[in-house]
Design an enzyme around this catalytic site. Structure first.
Site, PDB file in Angstrom:
ATOM      1  N   HIS A  84      -3.669   3.445   2.722  1.00 15.20           N
ATOM      2  CA  HIS A  84      -3.336   4.090   1.455  1.00 15.20           C
ATOM      3  C   HIS A  84      -3.803   3.278   0.245  1.00 15.20           C
ATOM      4  O   HIS A  84      -3.428   3.598  -0.890  1.00 15.20           O
ATOM      5  CB  HIS A  84      -1.830   4.342   1.370  1.00 15.20           C
ATOM      6  CG  HIS A  84      -1.329   5.341   2.366  1.00 15.20           C
ATOM      7  ND1 HIS A  84      -1.727   6.668   2.351  1.00 15.20           N
ATOM      8  CD2 HIS A  84      -0.479   5.216   3.417  1.00 15.20           C
ATOM      9  CE1 HIS A  84      -1.138   7.310   3.344  1.00 15.20           C
ATOM     10  NE2 HIS A  84      -0.383   6.452   4.013  1.00 15.20           N
TER      11      HIS A  84
ATOM     12  N   GLU B 195       0.808  -1.223   0.000  1.00 15.29           N
ATOM     13  CA  GLU B 195       0.000   0.000   0.000  1.00 15.29           C
ATOM     14  C   GLU B 195       0.846   1.282   0.000  1.00 15.29           C
ATOM     15  O   GLU B 195       0.318   2.357  -0.236  1.00 15.29           O
ATOM     16  CB  GLU B 195      -0.961   0.000   1.191  1.00 15.29           C
ATOM     17  CG  GLU B 195      -0.298   0.023   2.544  1.00 15.29           C
ATOM     18  CD  GLU B 195      -0.717   1.230   3.366  1.00 15.29           C
ATOM     19  OE1 GLU B 195      -1.830   1.739   3.163  1.00 15.29           O
ATOM     20  OE2 GLU B 195       0.084   1.662   4.198  1.00 15.29           O
ATOM     21  N   ASN B 196       2.155   1.158   0.222  1.00 13.18           N
ATOM     22  CA  ASN B 196       3.059   2.310   0.147  1.00 13.18           C
ATOM     23  C   ASN B 196       4.044   2.204  -1.019  1.00 13.18           C
ATOM     24  O   ASN B 196       5.040   2.926  -1.059  1.00 13.18           O
ATOM     25  CB  ASN B 196       3.876   2.450   1.437  1.00 13.18           C
ATOM     26  CG  ASN B 196       3.035   2.769   2.647  1.00 13.18           C
ATOM     27  OD1 ASN B 196       3.128   2.085   3.670  1.00 13.18           O
ATOM     28  ND2 ASN B 196       2.208   3.786   2.562  1.00 13.18           N
TER      29      ASN B 196
END
Length: 272
Positions: free
Chosen positions: A72, A43-44
């Site tokens: 995110h 997610e990053n």
């Protein structure tokens, strides 16, 4: 000795340094640990916030079976259609209905297709966005998944250690492994709870350790000193791959081994 399945989890991949580490070392780590099933939190992975199709497809080509997310997951809208079309990219289940993607799914294990692994992605609420209750969501999802398999892996993306530990105790005996993600600092509490849940509060991150949890040091310090928003950017240098390796008894679904992984490993510097 009972038959087991080996699961390797890659902690939060942060920006290009995290992708570079994953590209370079994940295939050899899969071989080293003889991993049957691989999960990665991405997610990053795109510029430090969110992910995209090319990153997900690259991870699949490296041997990752499932990509998980967190707060995110919805930062890059171009991934939404891909999330709707595929179950190998998950986002936290307890976001309100109507959002793109799935929060859990069940997957056949390559080369062992008579064995299935359920993967559940959840997000905490303490110090985070006000979304639905992850504990109730976990109960519902685990009951559904256990109709097909008793081998279940949970990625709980949460800020507060107490919330992660509480969920671990709550699902002990109902899932095989639970790893915490989001805080990017690997914890030293990997253990097996009394009813067979392999647990660690946080798996750590894959990216630059010459940083503040993967982000540029100067920007992070300035944010704290001024109290004013500064745009984060991913840092570079001292790249590490952090994650978790676990073995699960195929018949019972209980974890029989869990250990944190940091590669190539942090160096302790002592003053003279």
């Amino acid at each position: 000795m009972a038959d087991t399945i080996s699961i390797f989890f890659v902690g939060d991949i942060v920006g290009d340094p995290g992708i570079e580490m994953t590209n370079t070392f994940l295939p050899s780590l899969i071989k080293k640990y003889n991993a049957d099933f691989v999960i990665a939190n991405a997610e990053n992975s795109h510029e430090g916030f969110g992910t995209n199709r090319s990153i997900v497809k690259n991870l699949l080509n490296l041997g990752v079976n499932v990509v998980t997310g967190g707060d995110h997951s919805f930062d890059k809208w171009k991934i939404f259609d891909y999330m709707r079309e595929n179950d190998h990219i998950l986002r936290p289940l307890n976001y309100p209905k109507g959002n793109a993607g799935l929060g859990f799914s069940i997957f056949p294990v390559p080369n062992k297709e008579d064995i299935k692994v359920g993967v559940l992605n959840l997000q905490g609420r303490t110090f985070m966005k006000a979304i639905d209750d992850p504990f109730t969501a976990a109960e519902w999802a685990l009951e559904k998944m256990r109709e097909e398999t008793n081998i279940i892996f949970v990625d709980f993306h949460a800020e507060a250690t107490a919330e992660k530990i509480s969920l671990g105790w709550h699902i002990d005996g109902k899932a095989s492994v639970m790893v915490g993600t989001h805080t990017h600092v690997q914890t030293n509490d990997a253990r097996i709870l009394p009813d067979g849940l392999g647990f660690i509060t946080d798996a750590g991150m894959t990216g630059s350790f010459d940083s503040v949890i993967g982000m540029d040091k100067k920007v992070s310090i300035k944010r704290f000193m001024t109290g004013v928003h500064q745009k984060y950017r991913a840092a570079k240098g001292d790249n590490q791959l952090c994650g978790v390796f676990a073995k699960v008894d195929i018949e019972t679904g209980k974890c029989v081994h869990i250990e944190p992984v940091t590669y190539p490993g942090l160096t302790n510097t002592e003053g003279s």
